[in-house]
Structures are given as structure tokens and as C-alpha cells.
Motif scaffolding. Structure first.
Motif, mmCIF file in Angstrom:
data_model
loop_
_atom_site.group_PDB
_atom_site.id
_atom_site.type_symbol
_atom_site.label_atom_id
_atom_site.label_comp_id
_atom_site.label_asym_id
_atom_site.label_seq_id
_atom_site.Cartn_x
_atom_site.Cartn_y
_atom_site.Cartn_z
ATOM 1 N N TYR A 106 0.841 -1.187 0.000
ATOM 2 C CA TYR A 106 0.000 0.000 0.000
ATOM 3 C C TYR A 106 0.875 1.235 0.000
ATOM 4 O O TYR A 106 1.976 1.229 0.574
ATOM 5 C CB TYR A 106 -0.902 0.012 1.236
ATOM 6 C CG TYR A 106 -1.882 -1.141 1.252
ATOM 7 C CD1 TYR A 106 -2.960 -1.160 0.385
ATOM 8 C CD2 TYR A 106 -1.722 -2.213 2.120
ATOM 9 C CE1 TYR A 106 -3.847 -2.214 0.389
ATOM 10 C CE2 TYR A 106 -2.591 -3.263 2.129
ATOM 11 C CZ TYR A 106 -3.665 -3.268 1.257
ATOM 12 O OH TYR A 106 -4.544 -4.307 1.260
ATOM 13 N N PRO A 107 0.428 2.322 -0.625
ATOM 14 C CA PRO A 107 1.253 3.547 -0.638
ATOM 15 C C PRO A 107 1.373 4.130 0.761
ATOM 16 O O PRO A 107 0.482 4.001 1.588
ATOM 17 C CB PRO A 107 0.483 4.487 -1.568
ATOM 18 C CG PRO A 107 -0.902 3.967 -1.591
ATOM 19 C CD PRO A 107 -0.806 2.479 -1.367
ATOM 20 N N VAL A 108 2.487 4.798 1.003
ATOM 21 C CA VAL A 108 2.755 5.400 2.302
ATOM 22 C C VAL A 108 2.015 6.726 2.387
ATOM 23 O O VAL A 108 1.932 7.475 1.404
ATOM 24 C CB VAL A 108 4.276 5.618 2.478
ATOM 25 C CG1 VAL A 108 4.585 6.263 3.811
ATOM 26 C CG2 VAL A 108 5.011 4.297 2.332
ATOM 27 N N TYR A 109 1.477 7.027 3.574
ATOM 28 C CA TYR A 109 0.747 8.282 3.769
ATOM 29 C C TYR A 109 1.712 9.458 3.752
ATOM 30 O O TYR A 109 2.750 9.419 4.415
ATOM 31 C CB TYR A 109 -0.008 8.252 5.103
ATOM 32 C CG TYR A 109 -0.659 9.570 5.457
ATOM 33 C CD1 TYR A 109 -1.819 9.976 4.817
ATOM 34 C CD2 TYR A 109 -0.091 10.406 6.399
ATOM 35 C CE1 TYR A 109 -2.401 11.181 5.115
ATOM 36 C CE2 TYR A 109 -0.666 11.614 6.707
ATOM 37 C CZ TYR A 109 -1.826 12.003 6.065
ATOM 38 O OH TYR A 109 -2.391 13.210 6.369
ATOM 39 N N ARG A 110 1.359 10.472 2.991
ATOM 40 C CA ARG A 110 2.132 11.714 2.982
ATOM 41 C C ARG A 110 1.211 12.841 3.396
ATOM 42 O O ARG A 110 0.074 12.930 2.926
ATOM 43 C CB ARG A 110 2.691 12.006 1.589
ATOM 44 C CG ARG A 110 3.842 11.092 1.207
ATOM 45 C CD ARG A 110 4.442 11.464 -0.127
ATOM 46 N NE ARG A 110 3.401 11.403 -1.158
ATOM 47 C CZ ARG A 110 3.307 12.249 -2.194
ATOM 48 N NH1 ARG A 110 4.185 13.192 -2.347
ATOM 49 N NH2 ARG A 110 2.349 12.136 -3.061
ATOM 50 N N HIS A 111 1.693 13.704 4.277
ATOM 51 C CA HIS A 111 0.903 14.842 4.747
ATOM 52 C C HIS A 111 0.716 15.816 3.590
ATOM 53 O O HIS A 111 1.668 16.106 2.861
ATOM 54 C CB HIS A 111 1.620 15.533 5.917
ATOM 55 C CG HIS A 111 0.739 16.505 6.624
ATOM 56 N ND1 HIS A 111 0.651 17.823 6.265
ATOM 57 C CD2 HIS A 111 -0.115 16.340 7.661
ATOM 58 C CE1 HIS A 111 -0.212 18.439 7.052
ATOM 59 N NE2 HIS A 111 -0.685 17.551 7.923
ATOM 60 N N PRO A 112 -0.498 16.372 3.377
ATOM 61 C CA PRO A 112 -0.748 17.229 2.213
ATOM 62 C C PRO A 112 -0.108 18.618 2.311
ATOM 63 O O PRO A 112 -0.149 19.366 1.354
ATOM 64 C CB PRO A 112 -2.273 17.339 2.169
ATOM 65 C CG PRO A 112 -2.725 17.008 3.538
ATOM 66 C CD PRO A 112 -1.718 16.073 4.113
#
Length: 153
Positions: A106-112
Motif C-alpha cells: 500500500y502507498p505510504v501516507y504523505r501529509h498534504p
């Protein structure tokens, strides 16, 4: 309670007037009324207590039936889980471990990198400056002081 008609009440009143006398009759009538009121409140309290106990019994019965149903559901879930576990344990011996697919990545979460406190208006600032639209809050006293004529000018 006691079923008294108007004729019986009049007869009781006449007998009470003769026996007690006209001087003491209002006090006795007040006392009798107070005692009747207390008796009615007591009877109502007893009725309410009986109703509460009946409702408690009904709630206990309902609670027992719900707990029994919950136990039945829990037991059926355990039986189903045991069946699935038995089925899966039989499959482990047949299929080799290499035939399983790899876990999906799954893709890693990046803060917007958004700042919700920073307001961005839709009207450009050059337009606001040309039309003298207020962009900063200023008190009334500060506004008056800004336009007050200076003593040296």
C-alpha cells in the motif's frame, strides 16, 4: 373507593351537624379531608410500588431472554469458527507455503502540507488594493486616527 351518593352525603352531614355541633364542624371536616387525602396518597404510593415491581419482573425476564439469545449466538459463532479452523487446517497440509500470493503493498501516507488557518481569497489582492477593499481588521479609533489631519502638515 367508597361509593357515596348525594343523598347519603347529605344524611352524613346532617348527622355530623347534630352530633358535633356547628362550632366544631369546620375543624372536623378539615381533619377528615386531610386524613382522606393522606389515605389516597398512601394508596397511590402502594399502587405505584406494585406497578414498579411488576415492571422490574418483566425487565428481568426480558434480560434473561436476551442473555440466553446472546449465549446462543456466541455458541453458534464459536461453532462456525471451529468449523472454519478445521477446514483451513486441512488445507495447510495439501497446499505448499510458496503458492500464497505476496501481501499487497500500500502507498505510504504523505501529509498534504496544507495550512487550514491560512485563508486564500478568490479575489486578487491587486484588485482589492485598487478598489480600496479592506483586507485587514482595524478598529474604529485606529481608522479615525489614520485620517486625522496632522498638526505639522
Amino acid at each position: 373507593m367508597i361509593d357515596l351518593g348525594i343523598s347519603k352525603m347529605a344524611l352524613i352531614g346532617a348527622v355530623a351537624l347534630v352530633v358535633i355541633g356547628p362550632e366544631k364542624l369546620p375543624r372536623v371536616a378539615r381533619t377528615v379531608g386531610t386524613l382522606l387525602g393522606k389515605a389516597q396518597r398512601y394508596v397511590n404510593d402502594v399502587k405505584a410500588e406494585v406497578n414498579r415491581s411488576m415492571e422490574l419482573d418483566e425487565l428481568r425476564k426480558m434480560k434473561d431472554s436476551v442473555e440466553g439469545a446472546a449465549r446462543d449466538v456466541e455458541q453458534s459463532i464459536r461453532d462456525g469458527a471451529q468449523d472454519v479452523h478445521n477446514d483451513l487446517s486441512g488445507l495447510d497440509t495439501v497446499t505448499p507455503a510458496t503458492s500464497y500470493d505476496a501481501a499487497p503493498v500500500y502507498p505510504v501516507y504523505r501529509h498534504p502540507k496544507k495550512n487550514w488557518r491560512l485563508k486564500q481569497g478568490a479575489v486578487p489582492t491587486w484588485y482589492k488594493a485598487r478598489n480600496k477593499v479592506r483586507t485587514r481588521a482595524q478598529s474604529g479609533a485606529a481608522r479615525v486616527a489614520r485620517h486625522r489631519p496632522r498638526p505639522g502638515a
